[in-house]
Design a protein around this motif. Sequence first.
Motif, PDB file in Angstrom:
ATOM      1  N   PHE A  59       0.977  -1.259   0.093  1.00  0.00           N
ATOM      2  CA  PHE A  59       0.041  -0.009   0.078  1.00  0.00           C
ATOM      3  C   PHE A  59       0.905   1.222  -0.021  1.00  0.00           C
ATOM      4  N   TYR A  60       0.537   2.385  -0.805  1.00  0.00           N
ATOM      5  CA  TYR A  60       1.198   3.307  -0.659  1.00  0.00           C
ATOM      6  C   TYR A  60       0.266   4.420   0.386  1.00  0.00           C
ATOM      7  N   VAL A  61       0.894   4.996   1.283  1.00  0.00           N
ATOM      8  CA  VAL A  61       0.208   5.660   2.336  1.00  0.00           C
ATOM      9  C   VAL A  61       0.755   6.805   2.448  1.00  0.00           C
ATOM     10  N   ILE A  62      -0.252   8.134   3.185  1.00  0.00           N
ATOM     11  CA  ILE A  62       0.310   9.262   3.985  1.00  0.00           C
ATOM     12  C   ILE A  62      -0.338   9.274   5.114  1.00  0.00           C
ATOM     13  N   ALA A  63       0.517  10.291   6.265  1.00  0.00           N
ATOM     14  CA  ALA A  63      -0.269  10.192   7.473  1.00  0.00           C
ATOM     15  C   ALA A  63      -1.136  10.987   7.308  1.00  0.00           C
ATOM     16  N   SER A  64      -2.273  10.485   8.361  1.00  0.00           N
ATOM     17  CA  SER A  64      -3.556  11.352   8.345  1.00  0.00           C
ATOM     18  C   SER A  64      -3.204  12.594   9.311  1.00  0.00           C
ATOM     19  N   GLU A  65      -3.652  13.868   8.699  1.00  0.00           N
ATOM     20  CA  GLU A  65      -3.324  15.148   9.676  1.00  0.00           C
ATOM     21  C   GLU A  65      -4.350  15.313  10.634  1.00  0.00           C
ATOM     22  N   ILE A  66      -5.479  14.293  10.798  1.00  0.00           N
ATOM     23  CA  ILE A  66      -6.488  14.228  12.048  1.00  0.00           C
ATOM     24  C   ILE A  66      -5.837  13.511  13.329  1.00  0.00           C
ATOM     25  N   ASP A  67      -5.490  12.387  12.804  1.00  0.00           N
ATOM     26  CA  ASP A  67      -4.964  11.236  13.794  1.00  0.00           C
ATOM     27  C   ASP A  67      -3.656  10.696  13.300  1.00  0.00           C
ATOM     28  N   PRO A  68      -2.544  11.186  13.987  1.00  0.00           N
ATOM     29  CA  PRO A  68      -1.310  10.731  13.589  1.00  0.00           C
ATOM     30  C   PRO A  68      -0.932   8.924  13.590  1.00  0.00           C
ATOM     31  N   ASP A  69      -1.865   8.238  14.290  1.00  0.00           N
ATOM     32  CA  ASP A  69      -1.772   6.883  14.219  1.00  0.00           C
ATOM     33  C   ASP A  69      -2.494   6.171  13.021  1.00  0.00           C
TER      34      ASP A  69
END
Length: 463
Positions: A59-69
């Motif tokens: 999977f290609y992912v980026i961190a969520s701006e709302i929840d860092p986890d």
Amino acid sequence: MEKIQVNVSQLLLDLENPRIVSADTQPDALRSMIEFDPRHFKTMMESIKDHGLDPGDAFYVIASEIDPDEFIVVDGNRRLAALMALRQPSLLQGIPISANLRQKLAAVSNGYDPASNEEVDAVLFEERAAADEWILRRHGRGMEGEARIYWGPLEIQRFQRDRSVLDVIEFVKKNSTFGDDEWARIEEKLTDKASVLRRFLEAKPIRELLGLTVSKSGDETIPEFSAKPVTAIEVLSAIVSDVADGTVTTRTHNRKENFEEYVADLPDGLKNSKPGSKKVRFRDATVSGGGTRPRQKAKPTATPQPVKRSKAKPPRITLAPRSHRFAVPPSEKAERLLFEASKINLKITPLACAYVLRAFVENTIDGYIADKRLSDWNSAKNQRYDLKQRSQIVMDDLVAKRAAKKDDLRSITRILTNSTDPASIQALNDYVHGKYHVPSVDTLRNVWDVAEPLFIAVYGPAK
């Protein structure tokens, strides 16, 4: 970017995914992934349940701006949506899909072990823009070989050890009388049109004519025939030539009667031939006699000489060739259209080429009708016959007066009068008047080439 392992519960669907038209929430996105193609979505769920995830496709992912986890999946949303439906079928209850579809998808999840895909591989990008160039390499087309190049039909068949089309092509290559340059052109076209050839080989009228069957040898599928070898090579040579030229397509031949008509148009000596009882593998068959077969292995000589092969000429870039096999048309307009057809570039101006092609065909048809004083008036409807009907009148007259052989006009007759052909009269009208219709380069070039016997019959051979 960084390779990481994450728990599936930490992954979120991307609300900006190109396959999603509009979504404001995760349930909206899940619904969009399912409805993009419900049948394929169900198949994806079944594949993950039975085989797991592709180990080479992270999977290609980026961190969520709302929840860092949590992480937003910028590539791999269809796989994630299938995992979500497998792990929590109750999610399907909260989205507005049909009850029947909901029931089918929930049934797939029965017996699925969530622990089998608890942790998944991912590539973490700092921002969306950094991931975009790699996503394009995964899903883009072309890119001069930089993106993935997907297998064509023949490559898939080689991988599956299915020789049912490959061995037939090799049989024609070895035993046909095509010159090397002509065969190189045909073979190149068959690479992209193998599905058309396969449809012919699977059609009942063709199978019965040639006695086609397949057998299994281990995991390999091997085609066989029981017709006379000379019959098989003549029929198959005609088919591969028509496939390569675009005379026959999956649009023109998709019903039993289409193939019955094709067989009926073959010369009497071929269509009336009966297959025998002895099966021969195409890979083992050699045809003797009936002309030079340039790719059959020659008998070894005392001092073998290297064979020099000329390079296949690239396809011409103009609608018509520079020189013609027919005489210059007598009318000034037809002569001008012919001149422009020899100059106009297929790749740069395909629509203009379609206009010129249709105009030259119509001028040729109407000029012949006027010259021979044929009737083009439909008295029953009190109107002039349309161009398709006028074309048929002209070709019937040419054959009746022995100005042309029916076999020579068979291809152009089928193209112009078959409304589903991409080069038919109807299609040419659509290119002129249709809002979205644009012809392909090969279609235009091929229709000019197969129309040359008509032009020769009307204008006479070149002097």
